[in-house]
Scaffold this active site. Structure first.
Site, PDB file in Angstrom:
ATOM      1  N   GLY A 250    -104.160  12.030  51.912  1.00 14.39           N
ATOM      2  CA  GLY A 250    -105.069  11.304  52.347  1.00 14.39           C
ATOM      3  C   GLY A 250    -105.193   9.991  51.428  1.00 14.39           C
ATOM      4  O   GLY A 250    -104.251   9.508  51.022  1.00 14.39           O
ATOM      5  N   GLY A 255    -108.492  11.231  47.359  1.00 13.49           N
ATOM      6  CA  GLY A 255    -107.652  11.785  46.487  1.00 13.49           C
ATOM      7  C   GLY A 255    -107.981  12.083  44.953  1.00 13.49           C
ATOM      8  O   GLY A 255    -107.897  12.933  44.192  1.00 13.49           O
ATOM      9  N   GLU A 272    -100.928  13.403  47.821  1.00 17.11           N
ATOM     10  CA  GLU A 272     -99.987  12.344  48.665  1.00 17.11           C
ATOM     11  C   GLU A 272    -100.914  11.449  49.150  1.00 17.11           C
ATOM     12  O   GLU A 272    -101.663  11.404  50.030  1.00 17.11           O
ATOM     13  CB  GLU A 272     -99.198  12.945  49.809  1.00 17.11           C
ATOM     14  CG  GLU A 272     -98.237  13.818  49.476  1.00 17.11           C
ATOM     15  CD  GLU A 272     -96.956  13.296  48.350  1.00 17.11           C
ATOM     16  OE1 GLU A 272     -96.986  12.107  48.719  1.00 17.11           O
ATOM     17  OE2 GLU A 272     -96.216  14.273  48.041  1.00 17.11           O
ATOM     18  N   CYS A 306     -98.388   6.187  55.518  1.00 17.21           N
ATOM     19  CA  CYS A 306     -98.346   5.936  54.091  1.00 17.21           C
ATOM     20  C   CYS A 306     -97.293   5.139  53.641  1.00 17.21           C
ATOM     21  O   CYS A 306     -97.389   4.302  52.634  1.00 17.21           O
ATOM     22  CB  CYS A 306     -98.605   7.125  53.219  1.00 17.21           C
ATOM     23  SG  CYS A 306     -97.562   8.546  53.884  1.00 17.21           S
TER      24      CYS A 306
END
Length: 519
Positions: A250, A255, A272, A306
């Site tokens: 996310g 995070g 991640e 991402c």
């Protein structure tokens, strides 16, 4: 949109094939679907605003029941030999091949990525299954020589327990598979909390996996689903001491919160998080290759990967020509329904994401940037959902606050550089460190980019773009990207606990370091 249109797109058939009903329970313990009492959350497609189906959300009590079931299952699953656990994963891969088309279609329709990308995501699931099957026979430890006579030392890896997987909307199924297939062959059990924006994809995956689990008489609780929103399950997984490992995908800001909560209980995490991925294009680059990579990396998944390309660092001698070519290609990119085979860019996930995109464009202008192309919300026939935008190209400087942030949208910054020192400094001059790329045929440039003084990212590529990682390599990044690694290489070690063993087969009891201790 009418039911007839859904049938014409093949959505209705796909839903039926996947076992998706009008309302679906949000709790599954692998072989059992549980009735829940949470509110029904409706899932609408960003492609056309059409209601797909509903999910009866799990409550906190449901979650507690799943965790208890998973704990019991772990005691049995951990003692199954790893190659036999691998055989289960092999069969899951076969089952995914059977359902690749309908699952890929649902991923496309519920998330908004084009159908080819939806199929590609399911293929990633299949690929990680194949990888994990081989890995199940290669959970290696090491044997060391002892300093003491007739002693042997070695290390080995044991299963951890419950692995909590919290996945993001942009990859509704693949990230779960990256974690789950490795966790399974390592002897762990899995509890999955998917993004509340794409919960039907998670339900469909568990419908597929359920068939394999039942055929193999796998105990209830090895593979679990908790589909719900933050109303019912906020930070509970992150603070739960029963879950030794959390894998979270996310945003960076969430995070950091996850890392703190898990760290406070001395749990483990795989984070991640965000990326601010750049491509350096040097005078020795193959510009046609670079252009293709830039466009796919920046507009693919409507900029919602991402690993999406956010920054292009162009040598000043190339700047004007590459800029004009990029604008020309962007103008020709077809934007439309993700299930239309001619579409290259589908919608953003929802109107909130569109608003974030528009706000970022305004910040670019305020901070001194120049919008070269795009940045509009599309209206009219085919765009009724309000989630379609034209990908945007902007001239900017790396120090702009908006450039330093990750905008999860198709917003691409063009930045000039004079020499390689400056290019690398610009490249590394952001908080994130996920994926990176350089286009050049000059070996000295490329080797420097891959050296200790080059890219500071977890992924560094030469003559390919920033997105589209293969499952054979470890996936993840540094700095604000979180430091986690998933998928290939030796990422399996994160799902196990290491133990060092010493065996004395002598009749003496010598101490290490030559210590004398006589009683």
């Amino acid at each position: 949109m009418t039911t007839q249109v859904l049938q014409d797109l093949g959505i209705q058939d796909a839903l039926e094939e996947l076992g998706i009903k009008e309302v679906n329970p949000g709790i599954c313990t692998g072989t059992q679907w549980k009735e829940t009492t949470g509110d029904v959350k409706s899932s609408y497609s960003p492609a056309d605003g059409q209601l797909i189906a509903g999910i009866q959300q799990a409550t906190r009590d449901d979650y507690n029941e799943v965790i208890e079931t998973a704990q019991k299952a772990f005691k049995e699953w951990r003692m199954v030999p790893a190659p036999i656990r691998g055989e289960l994963v092999r069969q899951i891969g076969i089952e995914l091949r059977i359902y690749k088309e309908p699952l890929g279609k649902l991923v496309s329709y519920e998330m908004g990525k084009i159908y080819q990308e939806g199929l590609g995501e399911v293929q990633e699931m299949i690929d990680i299954c194949d990888f994990a099957v081989g890995q199940s026979r290669q959970l290696y430890g090491y044997t060391m020589h002892s300093e003491r006579a007739r002693h042997r030392m070695y290390d080995q890896y044991h299963p951890l327990g419950i692995v909590g997987v919290v996945s993001a909307f942009n990859f509704p199924v693949a990230v779960w598979a990256w974690n789950t297939m490795l966790a399974l062959i390592c002897g762990d059990v899995v509890v999955w909390k998917p993004s509340s924006k794409v919960m039907l994809c998670a339900v469909a995956v568990h419908k597929i996996v359920e068939k394999v689990l039942k055929r193999n008489d796998i105990p209830e609780g090895v593979v679990n689903l908790v589909a719900t929103g933050s109303k019912y399950l906020g930070d509970d997984m992150f603070t739960d001491k029963k879950i030794p490992l959390i894998s979270f995908t996310g945003s960076t800001w969430i995070g950091k919160k996850v890392g703190k909560l898990v760290g406070e209980r001395l749990g483990r995490h795989i984070l991640e998080l965000g990326g601010n991925n750049a491509i350096i294009v040097t005078p020795d680059a193959d510009l046609e290759m670079a252009l293709r990579a830039i466009v796919f990396g920046s507009v693919g998944t409507c900029g919602q990967r991402c690993t999406s390309t956010r920054r292009i660092i162009l040598h000043e001698s190339l700047y004007e020509s590459v800029k004009e070519k990029l604008i020309s290609v962007y103008k020709s990119v077809r934007i439309g329904h993700p299930l239309d085979s001619q579409t290259l860019v589908g919608p953003m996930i929802d109107k909130g994401a569109v608003d974030t995109f528009l706000q970022a464009i305004e910040k670019v202008k305020e901070q001194g940037g120049n919008i070269l192309y795009g940045g509009e919300v599309l209206e009219g026939p085919g765009y009724e959902s309000g989630c379609y935008v034209t990908p945007c190209i902007a001239e900017a400087e790396n120090h702009y606050e908006i450039v330093q942030d990750e905008t999860f949208a198709p917003l691409l910054y063009l930045i000039k550089y004079k020499d390689l020192d400056e290019a690398i400094e610009i490249h590394n001059g952001v908080p994130q460190g996920l994926s990176s790329s350089m286009f050049s045929s000059n070996m000295r440039e490329t080797e420097r980019f891959l050296s200790h003084e080059g890219s500071d990212c977890g992924i560094a590529n030469i003559n390919i773009g920033t997105s589209g990682a293969e499952i054979g390599g470890a996936f993840g990044g540094e700095k604000d990207t979180g430091g986690g690694r998933e998928s290939g290489s030796d990422a399996w070690k994160a799902y196990m606990r290491r133990q060092t063993n010493t065996i004395n087969y002598s009749a003496e009891l010598p101490l290490a370091q030559g210590i004398e201790f006589n009683i």
